[in-house]
Design an enzyme around this catalytic site. Structure first.
Site, PDB file in Angstrom:
ATOM      1  N   SER A  60       1.001  -0.744   0.381  1.00 19.05           N
ATOM      2  CA  SER A  60       0.078  -0.353   0.008  1.00 19.05           C
ATOM      3  C   SER A  60       0.346   1.534   0.031  1.00 19.05           C
ATOM      4  O   SER A  60       1.486   1.532  -1.142  1.00 19.05           O
ATOM      5  CB  SER A  60      -0.492   0.094   0.933  1.00 19.05           C
ATOM      6  OG  SER A  60      -2.403   0.748   1.019  1.00 19.05           O
ATOM      7  N   HIS A  67      -7.230  -5.634  -0.067  1.00 20.54           N
ATOM      8  CA  HIS A  67      -6.548  -4.583   0.002  1.00 20.54           C
ATOM      9  C   HIS A  67      -5.262  -4.923   1.310  1.00 20.54           C
ATOM     10  O   HIS A  67      -4.004  -5.303   1.018  1.00 20.54           O
ATOM     11  CB  HIS A  67      -6.654  -3.352   0.904  1.00 20.54           C
ATOM     12  CG  HIS A  67      -6.096  -2.470   0.654  1.00 20.54           C
ATOM     13  ND1 HIS A  67      -4.914  -1.636  -0.526  1.00 20.54           N
ATOM     14  CD2 HIS A  67      -5.023  -1.878   1.403  1.00 20.54           C
ATOM     15  CE1 HIS A  67      -3.771  -0.711  -0.544  1.00 20.54           C
ATOM     16  NE2 HIS A  67      -4.375  -1.006   1.232  1.00 20.54           N
ATOM     17  N   ASP A  89      -9.466  -5.136  -4.136  1.00 24.28           N
ATOM     18  CA  ASP A  89      -9.245  -3.933  -3.639  1.00 24.28           C
ATOM     19  C   ASP A  89     -10.313  -3.200  -3.652  1.00 24.28           C
ATOM     20  O   ASP A  89     -10.681  -2.245  -4.605  1.00 24.28           O
ATOM     21  CB  ASP A  89      -7.802  -3.701  -4.191  1.00 24.28           C
ATOM     22  CG  ASP A  89      -6.800  -2.758  -3.236  1.00 24.28           C
ATOM     23  OD1 ASP A  89      -7.400  -2.194  -2.644  1.00 24.28           O
ATOM     24  OD2 ASP A  89      -5.523  -2.638  -3.339  1.00 24.28           O
TER      25      ASP A  89
END
Length: 401
Positions: A255, A381, A343
């Site tokens: 991320s 995610h 995601d």
């Protein structure tokens, strides 16, 4: 969920003569309105309210009192500490969190509260309560900044690691097993549950993992900045390189950490002429501005007047860019991207876009690969590391048996 443009407490309007950046600075210096740009409390609503403009549950666009994502704020300067509320201690420095035991800290030294300390009530100095074959250590990355790190050794050395001290763990880095420098996302610390799962998964696959909390996170000192994150990562890289012999070292970013990883890899290559052995990007984006503009949670707000002004421009004002789309044009090391189709924080389209940018720039196209994970797996995610096939996919890319 709080509204993106939730009003702050009533306050006098800024002088009409102030426009643009001057107006924003006036508002920021007083902690007023949805934009408080002074000192890093970029998206804090009002003074001391402890709220971001949009609060996600676990993952979201704006964390409490900060800018981007995963349930907690990223951009937190001196005055942003006010937004943290009592849970993180006093307004200026936070509350001391115990006795320092690692290198670079005096015994019994009090620690100021960090900007990002979730999950709460975890003793970061005792990772053995959560993980096998893992110790805690501290590294001074520049004067006045010390970061906390967990070192997990390969499971194949687990029995041997029992009861060993930090010196043994450092010497173990030279055992020819590859070393992952793990660069986490914005929300929380190295003790977050999905990060613990990552350490378990890749440790079981016979990797060393060095998982650090950037400055301002967990038990690390200092304030979070993009430039500071790069400094922390390169200091850890140098520390590991000096101890790892011929073992390969790779950056693994998740991320927000994908931008940190490409920043560090590019700086190594351009300023030192050194290539990291590989870069792995999990749930990557192109740059932080485009990521913020394309997060699904912001969709309903994009048509509102001021979306770019209050949200996107504030990131640039805080010197937050994380331009992976520019960095990958320069890199030459093996580059693997991992992205889940479901995601809900960083859309897969941004992963595809970054992949195409890198593939176009790389002379050796075989060095760049994107692996996507079907929606039916439910990895979202944060949970790609829960996929039991992940170690084999990574080893195949790295040509590790």
């Amino acid at each position: 969920m709080a509204g993106l443009f939730s009003p702050a407490s009533a306050s006098p309007a800024p002088p009409s003569s102030l426009k643009g950046a001057g107006r924003r600075a006036w508002l920021g210096a007083r902690g007023r309105g949805p934009l408080a740009a002074s000192g890093g409390d970029v998206l804090c609503r009002g003074r001391g309210s402890g709220r971001g403009l949009v609060r996600g549950a676990g993952s979201g666009f704006v964390g409490r009192g900060g800018a981007w994502a995963e349930g907690r704020g990223l951009v937190r300067g001196q005055s942003a500490r006010r937004c943290g509320g009592a849970a993180r201690g006093s307004a200026a420095t936070g509350t001391a969190t115990g006795t320092a035991t690692g290198p670079g800290r005096g015994a019994g030294a009090a620690r100021p509260g960090s900007s990002v300390s979730f999950p709460f009530f975890v003793d970061l100095q005792r990772p053995e309560l959560l993980l096998n074959n893992t110790i805690n250590l501290y590294l001074t990355t520049e004067p006045g900044v010390t970061v906390g790190i967990w070192h997990t050794v390969p499971s194949s050395r687990g029995a041997e690691a029992q009861g060993k001290d930090q010196r043994w763990y450092e010497e173990a880095l030279a055992d020819a097993h590859p070393v992952i420098i793990y660069l986490h996302g914005n929300g929380g610390t190295r003790a977050a549950s999905h990060r613990i799962q990552f350490l378990k998964t890749m440790g079981a696959a016979d990797f060393h993992i060095l998982a650090l909390d950037y400055r301002g996170y967990g038990d690390s000192s200092g304030n979070p900045t993009e430039r500071g994150f790069t400094t922390d990562v390169l200091a850890l890289y140098d520390w590991a390189k000096a101890r790892s012999g011929n073992s390969s070292i790779l950056f693994w970013g998740h991320s927000m950490g994908t931008g940190v990883a490409t920043n560090a890899a590019r700086k190594l290559q351009e300023e030192r002429g050194v290539q990291v052995d590989a870069v792995i990007l999990e749930s990557p984006y192109t740059d932080i501005r485009e990521a913020a503009a394309n997060m699904p949670i912001t969709k309903i707000y994009r048509q509102f007047p001021g979306f770019e002004y209050f949200i996107l421009d504030s990131l640039a004002l805080s010197d937050m860019f994380f331009r992976s789309n520019e960095n990958v044009k320069v890199l030459a090391c093996p580059l693997l991207m991992l992205h889940a189709e479901d995601d809900a924080v960083v859309p897969l389209q941004l992963g595809h876009k970054l992949f195409e940018t890198a593939r176009s720039a790389y002379k050796d196209k075989t060095k760049v690969k994107l692996i996507t994970f079907p929606e039916k797996l439910g990895l979202g995610h944060d949970y790609i590391s829960f996929n039991p096939e992940l170690p084999a996919l990574v080893k195949d890319f790295l040509n590790i048996k």
